[in-house]
Design a protein around this motif. Structure first.
Motif, PDB file in Angstrom:
ATOM      1  N   ARG A 143       0.850  -1.184   0.000  1.00 27.05           N
ATOM      2  CA  ARG A 143       0.000   0.000   0.000  1.00 27.05           C
ATOM      3  C   ARG A 143       0.889   1.237   0.000  1.00 27.05           C
ATOM      4  NH1 ARG A 143      -5.246   1.541   3.288  1.00 27.05           N
ATOM      5  NH2 ARG A 143      -5.177   3.772   2.875  1.00 27.05           N
ATOM      6  N   GLU A 175      -3.174   1.944  -4.177  1.00 29.62           N
ATOM      7  CA  GLU A 175      -3.469   3.237  -3.558  1.00 29.62           C
ATOM      8  C   GLU A 175      -4.996   3.364  -3.466  1.00 29.62           C
ATOM      9  OE1 GLU A 175      -2.354   6.400  -6.235  1.00 29.62           O
ATOM     10  OE2 GLU A 175      -3.521   7.883  -5.116  1.00 29.62           O
ATOM     11  N   ALA A 182      -9.488   1.435  -5.786  1.00 27.36           N
ATOM     12  CA  ALA A 182      -8.054   1.660  -5.600  1.00 27.36           C
ATOM     13  C   ALA A 182      -7.356   1.680  -6.949  1.00 27.36           C
ATOM     14  CB  ALA A 182      -7.461   0.555  -4.723  1.00 27.36           C
ATOM     15  N   LEU A 209      -7.278  -5.768   0.579  1.00 25.08           N
ATOM     16  CA  LEU A 209      -8.010  -4.534   0.908  1.00 25.08           C
ATOM     17  C   LEU A 209      -9.294  -4.867   1.671  1.00 25.08           C
ATOM     18  CD1 LEU A 209      -7.429  -2.601  -2.437  1.00 25.08           C
ATOM     19  CD2 LEU A 209      -6.646  -1.869  -0.175  1.00 25.08           C
TER      20      LEU A 209
END
Ligand code: API
Length: 264
Positions: A143, A175, A182, A209
């Motif tokens: 990340r 990100e 993301a 995630l």
């Protein structure tokens, strides 16, 4: 011999029907047909067997000739002429039993759930929060504050070759930009470079995630700008059920390789 070419969210593959060739040297074919500069500039090569009574059979090699499971290429195969009909198709892809489907988002694949698949703890020291998973191939996810600002050719290779994972690993940076979205960039083992989208990388990124941020559906925006959506049920132990990855697929066309590439 015809080489079909198709893209799954920017991950580009060549496809040959296996019975069109007497020598099933998939690794050699991949090494000669794929690389940019000496070949067609493909991320990987598939050999396909004509659909028969049992599940459809596909085999994939990365552009360097190494054999691996590939999700994006499997779902793009469903768009090719000669692929099985129907909304839901059973496939054995590089030995992994998976399902492919034609759906509203394009073409989808239900990822392997067999032995070893899921998020795993791996002792990798990275400058960023990280997760690791196996989905027929190894995927590391980091990340980062901004995927655009990452110098991937500098960051990825030492992690790609990290000794903690035998054979090394694919490397993805993510990100988050919204509660279930993301950005992602992927550095692929076997291509030894950045590809515009790695499906298995997106799958593990979404699972990680889901574990760290929550949610059961994530849309990933890869470098190609052609998003993929991942839905899943994540278990406490890091395994998943019904992990589907869907996104656009484009047929690019047909190439006729020079005979010297097929039979050197
Ligand atoms: N691009 C592929 C994965 C290739 C994996 C390969 N690079 C490996 O390390 O085995 C995908 O969309 O699933």
């Amino acid at each position: 011999m015809e080489l079909q070419i198709a893209s799954a969210s920017g991950n580009v593959f060549g496809y040959l029907w296996a019975d069109a060739s007497s020598i099933l040297d998939g690794s050699g074919y991949a090494k000669r047909l794929c690389p940019r500069g000496s070949g067609f500039g493909l991320d990987g090569l598939f050999l396909m067997q004509r659909p028969g009574k049992g599940p459809w059979v596909l085999e994939h090699w990365d552009s360097d000739g190494s054999k691996s499971f590939c999700s994006n290429g499997s779902r793009a195969a469903l768009a090719l002429p000669g692929a099985p009909e129907g909304d839901l198709v059973e496939v054995v892809s590089s030995g992994e039993p998976v399902r492919l489907r034609r759906d509203g988002a394009g073409f989808g694949i239900r990822m392997p759930e067999g032995e070893g698949c899921g998020l795993r703890a791996v002792p990798l020291e990275t400058p960023f929060p990280s997760g690791f998973g196996w989905v027929g191939n190894p995927q590391l996810v980091l990340r980062v504050p901004s995927v655009a600002a990452v110098d991937l050719p500098a960051l990825a290779p030492p992690l790609r070759w990290h000794g903690a994972v035998p054979g090394g690993t694919n490397v993805n940076v993510v990100e988050p930009i919204a509660s279930s979205e993301a950005r992602i960039r992927s550095w692929e083992r076997g291509v030894e470079g950045e590809t515009l989208c790695c499906g298995t990388g997106c799958a593990v990124a979404a699972a990680w995630l889901a574990r760290t941020e929550g949610g059961s559906s994530w849309t990933l925006h890869p470098a190609s700008g052609e998003p993929v959506t991942v839905t899943l049920h994540l278990e406490e132990d890091g395994t998943w059920r019904d992990l589907w990855l869907s996104g656009p697929v484009r047929r690019i066309g047909v190439a006729r390789p020079d005979p010297s590439l097929l039979d050197p």
